[in-house]
Design an enzyme around this catalytic site. Sequence first.
Site, PDB file in Angstrom:
ATOM      1  N   GLN A   1     131.521  -4.029  12.137  1.00  0.00           N
ATOM      2  CA  GLN A   1     132.724  -4.784  11.792  1.00  0.00           C
ATOM      3  C   GLN A   1     133.730  -4.675  12.943  1.00  0.00           C
ATOM      4  OE1 GLN A   1     133.815  -3.848   7.400  1.00  0.00           O
ATOM      5  NE2 GLN A   1     132.463  -2.238   8.087  1.00  0.00           N
TER       6      GLN A   1
ATOM      7  N   PRO B   1     134.981  11.019   6.990  1.00  0.00           N
ATOM      8  CA  PRO B   1     135.700  12.236   6.569  1.00  0.00           C
ATOM      9  C   PRO B   1     136.430  12.052   5.234  1.00  0.00           C
ATOM     10  CG  PRO B   1     136.782  11.218   8.462  1.00  0.00           C
ATOM     11  CD  PRO B   1     135.523  10.452   8.234  1.00  0.00           C
TER      12      PRO B   1
ATOM     13  N   THR C   1     133.520   3.313   7.773  1.00  0.00           N
ATOM     14  CA  THR C   1     134.111   2.120   7.154  1.00  0.00           C
ATOM     15  C   THR C   1     134.629   2.455   5.765  1.00  0.00           C
ATOM     16  OG1 THR C   1     133.695  -0.123   6.311  1.00  0.00           O
ATOM     17  CG2 THR C   1     131.757   1.287   6.572  1.00  0.00           C
ATOM     18  N   SER C   2     135.773   1.859   5.448  1.00  0.00           N
ATOM     19  CA  SER C   2     136.399   2.121   4.143  1.00  0.00           C
ATOM     20  C   SER C   2     135.635   1.414   3.018  1.00  0.00           C
ATOM     21  CB  SER C   2     137.861   1.665   4.162  1.00  0.00           C
ATOM     22  OG  SER C   2     137.939   0.320   4.560  1.00  0.00           O
TER      23      SER C   2
ATOM     24  N   ASP D   1     135.431  -4.378  19.294  1.00  0.00           N
ATOM     25  CA  ASP D   1     135.812  -3.770  20.569  1.00  0.00           C
ATOM     26  C   ASP D   1     134.676  -3.611  21.581  1.00  0.00           C
ATOM     27  OD1 ASP D   1     134.348  -1.643  19.475  1.00  0.00           O
ATOM     28  OD2 ASP D   1     136.141  -0.645  18.713  1.00  0.00           O
TER      29      ASP D   1
ATOM     30  N   ALA E   1     132.074  10.605  13.095  1.00  0.00           N
ATOM     31  CA  ALA E   1     130.928  10.007  13.782  1.00  0.00           C
ATOM     32  C   ALA E   1     130.543  10.802  15.037  1.00  0.00           C
ATOM     33  CB  ALA E   1     131.260   8.559  14.148  1.00  0.00           C
TER      34      ALA E   1
ATOM     35  N   HIS F   1     132.570  -9.432  12.702  1.00  0.00           N
ATOM     36  CA  HIS F   1     133.964  -9.881  12.739  1.00  0.00           C
ATOM     37  C   HIS F   1     134.397 -10.410  14.109  1.00  0.00           C
ATOM     38  CE1 HIS F   1     134.864  -7.296   8.917  1.00  0.00           C
ATOM     39  NE2 HIS F   1     134.175  -8.373   8.661  1.00  0.00           N
TER      40      HIS F   1
HETATM   41  P1  OAD Z   1     139.274   0.734   7.878  1.00  0.00           P
HETATM   42  O1  OAD Z   1     140.428   0.983   8.787  1.00  0.00           O
HETATM   43  O2  OAD Z   1     139.504   0.074   6.582  1.00  0.00           O
HETATM   44  O3  OAD Z   1     138.557   2.106   7.540  1.00  0.00           O
HETATM   45  C1  OAD Z   1     138.210   3.049   8.512  1.00  0.00           C
HETATM   46  C2  OAD Z   1     137.425   4.149   7.846  1.00  0.00           C
HETATM   47  O4  OAD Z   1     136.998   5.059   8.858  1.00  0.00           O
HETATM   48  C3  OAD Z   1     138.217   4.969   6.824  1.00  0.00           C
HETATM   49  O5  OAD Z   1     137.483   5.068   5.625  1.00  0.00           O
HETATM   50  C4  OAD Z   1     138.361   6.345   7.501  1.00  0.00           C
HETATM   51  O6  OAD Z   1     138.303   7.408   6.550  1.00  0.00           O
HETATM   52  C5  OAD Z   1     137.145   6.385   8.390  1.00  0.00           C
HETATM   53  N1  OAD Z   1     137.258   7.232   9.583  1.00  0.00           N
HETATM   54  C6  OAD Z   1     138.393   7.541  10.264  1.00  0.00           C
HETATM   55  N2  OAD Z   1     138.091   8.292  11.343  1.00  0.00           N
HETATM   56  C7  OAD Z   1     136.732   8.441  11.336  1.00  0.00           C
HETATM   57  C8  OAD Z   1     135.793   9.087  12.213  1.00  0.00           C
HETATM   58  N3  OAD Z   1     136.205   9.729  13.310  1.00  0.00           N
HETATM   59  N4  OAD Z   1     134.478   9.046  11.901  1.00  0.00           N
HETATM   60  C9  OAD Z   1     134.055   8.382  10.792  1.00  0.00           C
HETATM   61  N5  OAD Z   1     134.880   7.744   9.942  1.00  0.00           N
HETATM   62  C10 OAD Z   1     136.199   7.767  10.211  1.00  0.00           C
HETATM   63  O7  OAD Z   1     138.203  -0.030   8.757  1.00  0.00           O
HETATM   64  P2  OAD Z   1     136.971  -0.926   8.321  1.00  0.00           P
HETATM   65  O8  OAD Z   1     136.287  -0.408   7.123  1.00  0.00           O
HETATM   66  O9  OAD Z   1     136.170  -1.161   9.548  1.00  0.00           O
HETATM   67  O10 OAD Z   1     138.297  -6.955   9.607  1.00  0.00           O
HETATM   68  O11 OAD Z   1     137.710  -2.256   7.958  1.00  0.00           O
HETATM   69  C11 OAD Z   1     136.937  -3.370   7.707  1.00  0.00           C
HETATM   70  C12 OAD Z   1     137.628  -4.580   8.193  1.00  0.00           C
HETATM   71  O12 OAD Z   1     138.941  -4.627   7.654  1.00  0.00           O
HETATM   72  C13 OAD Z   1     137.909  -4.638   9.694  1.00  0.00           C
HETATM   73  O13 OAD Z   1     136.773  -5.037  10.435  1.00  0.00           O
HETATM   74  C14 OAD Z   1     138.970  -5.701   9.747  1.00  0.00           C
HETATM   75  C15 OAD Z   1     139.751  -5.450   8.471  1.00  0.00           C
HETATM   76  O14 OAD Z   1     139.913  -6.525   7.718  1.00  0.00           O
HETATM   77  C16 OAD Z   1     138.863  -8.054  10.089  1.00  0.00           C
HETATM   78  O15 OAD Z   1     139.832  -8.039  10.824  1.00  0.00           O
HETATM   79  C17 OAD Z   1     138.160  -9.292   9.657  1.00  0.00           C
END
Ligand code: OAD
Length: 249
Positions: free
Chosen positions: A101, A217, A191-192, A104, A234, A119
């Site tokens: 998703q 985490p 991913t959340s 970058d 990760a 995305h």
């Molecule tokens: P989020 O910002 O919603 O979630 C990030 C997740 O990563 C959270 O659950 C954190 O707990 C976790 N996290 C943080 N640091 C971490 C680490 N070092 N190792 C592992 N996990 C870690 O991001 P996404 O789930 O990617 O889309 O969000 C999905 C989409 O929401 C994005 O692609 C974006 C947004 O809408 C668009 O812009 C279309």
Amino acid sequence: MELPSGLMAALKNAEKVLMLTGAGMSAESGVPTFRDAQTGLWEKFRAEDLATPEAFRAHPQLVWDWYTERRNKIRHVSPHAGHFALVEMEQYFETLLLVTQNVDSLHQLAGSTEVIELHGNIMLSICSETGQQIDDRWIRTEPGRPPRSPHHPQGLARPAVVWFGEELPAGSMKRATAEALSCDVCFSIGTSTLVQPAASLPFIALDSGAIVIEINPNPTALSSKAHFSLQTTAAEVLPTIAADLAGRK
Ligand code: OAD
């Protein structure tokens, strides 16, 4: 971290692996996660309210500037040990498909062979009217925030990312879903699991009998359903998994 023995056994027998990654995958490279990105100037806006076609139509300069700041950050970051571990892991399976998703390019920079960008890609620009790609030289030399598009008289340049309410790149979800339906193991990393349709992939894999491994985490809607929920980061755990696989496969 000590890996659960059942997890390594599942990986040892796996042939098809699907990796879904989200913003947490890039966090240890210094890219703020999507929902943590609002600092400084941007504190008063929700990311969800800037990443929409409506916001761009109403406030093109504001949205363009937000993306310019994010692009500038991303230009200076590099993949971390977790990204490289995913590349290394490719050799141990018949197929390893990375579905991200993230916008970058860090997986590609690390050297992952095949990456589906659900995305889009933040470094590229497209015409707001036609969707055609705009050459980077045009973006750098044309005045305006955003610069006008060369492809349409009313068009403006916009980042080549998928905004809320927009379609995912043609075929990308179809391919990812097919993989979720047929993989032996599915990882959900950083991913959340909130944004559809990407969030459905590990649940599809679960329903199809795959072993699902979450790396995050913080707990998510997937945590209690996944076979293994590793509450770590990760960069912390992926190199351990790759090293363990090197000894087993
Ligand atoms: P989020 O910002 O919603 O979630 C990030 C997740 O990563 C959270 O659950 C954190 O707990 C976790 N996290 C943080 N640091 C971490 C680490 N070092 N190792 C592992 N996990 C870690 O991001 P996404 O789930 O990617 O889309 O969000 C999905 C989409 O929401 C994005 O692609 C974006 C947004 O809408 C668009 O812009 C279309």
